[in-house]
Write a protein that holds these residues in place. Structure first.
Motif, PDB file in Angstrom:
ATOM      1  N   PHE A  26      87.741   9.654  43.472  1.00 40.90           N
ATOM      2  CA  PHE A  26      87.959   9.925  42.047  1.00 40.90           C
ATOM      3  C   PHE A  26      86.803  10.770  41.540  1.00 40.90           C
ATOM      4  N   ILE A  36      95.859   4.801  38.960  1.00 45.36           N
ATOM      5  CA  ILE A  36      95.189   3.615  39.490  1.00 45.36           C
ATOM      6  C   ILE A  36      95.697   2.407  38.708  1.00 45.36           C
ATOM      7  N   GLN A  39      91.911  -0.218  36.999  1.00 44.54           N
ATOM      8  CA  GLN A  39      90.823   0.664  36.579  1.00 44.54           C
ATOM      9  C   GLN A  39      89.431   0.119  36.874  1.00 44.54           C
ATOM     10  N   GLY A  41      88.514  -1.885  39.277  1.00 45.87           N
ATOM     11  CA  GLY A  41      88.246  -2.125  40.696  1.00 45.87           C
ATOM     12  C   GLY A  41      88.268  -3.586  41.084  1.00 45.87           C
ATOM     13  N   TRP A  50      93.269   9.261  36.721  1.00 39.95           N
ATOM     14  CA  TRP A  50      92.025  10.018  36.839  1.00 39.95           C
ATOM     15  C   TRP A  50      92.237  11.236  37.726  1.00 39.95           C
ATOM     16  N   CYS A  52      91.346  13.420  40.869  1.00 42.73           N
ATOM     17  CA  CYS A  52      90.943  12.940  42.188  1.00 42.73           C
ATOM     18  C   CYS A  52      91.165  14.008  43.245  1.00 42.73           C
ATOM     19  N   ASP A  62      87.250   5.962  47.140  1.00 43.83           N
ATOM     20  CA  ASP A  62      87.273   5.165  45.906  1.00 43.83           C
ATOM     21  C   ASP A  62      88.576   4.408  45.704  1.00 43.83           C
ATOM     22  N   GLY A  63      89.600   4.752  46.456  1.00 43.29           N
ATOM     23  CA  GLY A  63      90.884   4.084  46.290  1.00 43.29           C
ATOM     24  C   GLY A  63      91.825   4.399  47.435  1.00 43.29           C
ATOM     25  N   TYR A  96      97.361   3.846  43.192  1.00 39.63           N
ATOM     26  CA  TYR A  96      96.129   3.600  43.939  1.00 39.63           C
ATOM     27  C   TYR A  96      95.484   2.282  43.545  1.00 39.63           C
ATOM     28  N   THR A  97      94.887   1.623  44.530  1.00 43.97           N
ATOM     29  CA  THR A  97      94.028   0.475  44.302  1.00 43.97           C
ATOM     30  C   THR A  97      92.602   0.984  44.330  1.00 43.97           C
ATOM     31  N   ARG A  98      91.865   0.768  43.242  1.00 44.97           N
ATOM     32  CA  ARG A  98      90.469   1.206  43.197  1.00 44.97           C
ATOM     33  C   ARG A  98      89.599   0.194  43.938  1.00 44.97           C
ATOM     34  N   HIS A 100      85.314  -0.504  44.864  1.00 45.64           N
ATOM     35  CA  HIS A 100      83.944  -0.123  44.528  1.00 45.64           C
ATOM     36  C   HIS A 100      83.210   0.383  45.763  1.00 45.64           C
TER      37      HIS A 100
END
Length: 123
Positions: A26, A36, A39, A41, A50, A52, A62-63, A96-98, A100
């Motif tokens: 991202f 996402i 958001q 995470g 976002w 990306c 990031d995802g 998407y799955t965010r 960290h």
């Protein structure tokens, strides 16, 4: 838009799911837009779109998402030391799955309650 300030980079791995797996970084000014579902995470639903760069691998991921699982999506859970076996959340194909910078995700094709499906665990 998140900023990457941690030294440990996020990473997502498709272990054996036989469908299209995409990861994203991202970034401001990216070549694509990514929706996402989480958001912040974590396991809380809070949808955002976002800028990306999306593809098959990045140094800092990031995802992640799947795009064509026949069941319509994939399951994801966020395990923590205080909840080592968290409940799964259903995510539709293409969202998407965010994760960290300090997280990693592993996705497997496994037998679930009613059928085989994609199960991802974020730790």
């Amino acid at each position: 838009m998140p900023t990457n300030t941690r030294p440990l980079l996020g990473n997502a791995t498709n272990i054996n799911v036989p469908y299209t797996f995409r990861v994203a970084s991202f970034v401001s000014g990216g070549s694509s837009s990514c929706t996402i579902w989480n958001q912040d995470g974590n396991a809380t639903a809070s949808q955002v779109t976002w800028s990306c760069n999306a593809g098959s691998s990045f140094l800092d991921e990031d995802g992640f998402t799947f795009t064509n699982v026949p069941t319509g999506g994939y399951y994801v859970r966020f395990n923590t030391p205080s909840q080592p076996s968290a409940p799964y959340h259903w995510v539709t194909n293409g969202k998407y799955t965010r994760i960290h910078d300090y997280n990693s995700a592993a996705c497997r094709w496994e037998s679930g309650v009613e059928r085989y499906d994609a199960y991802c665990t974020v730790t």
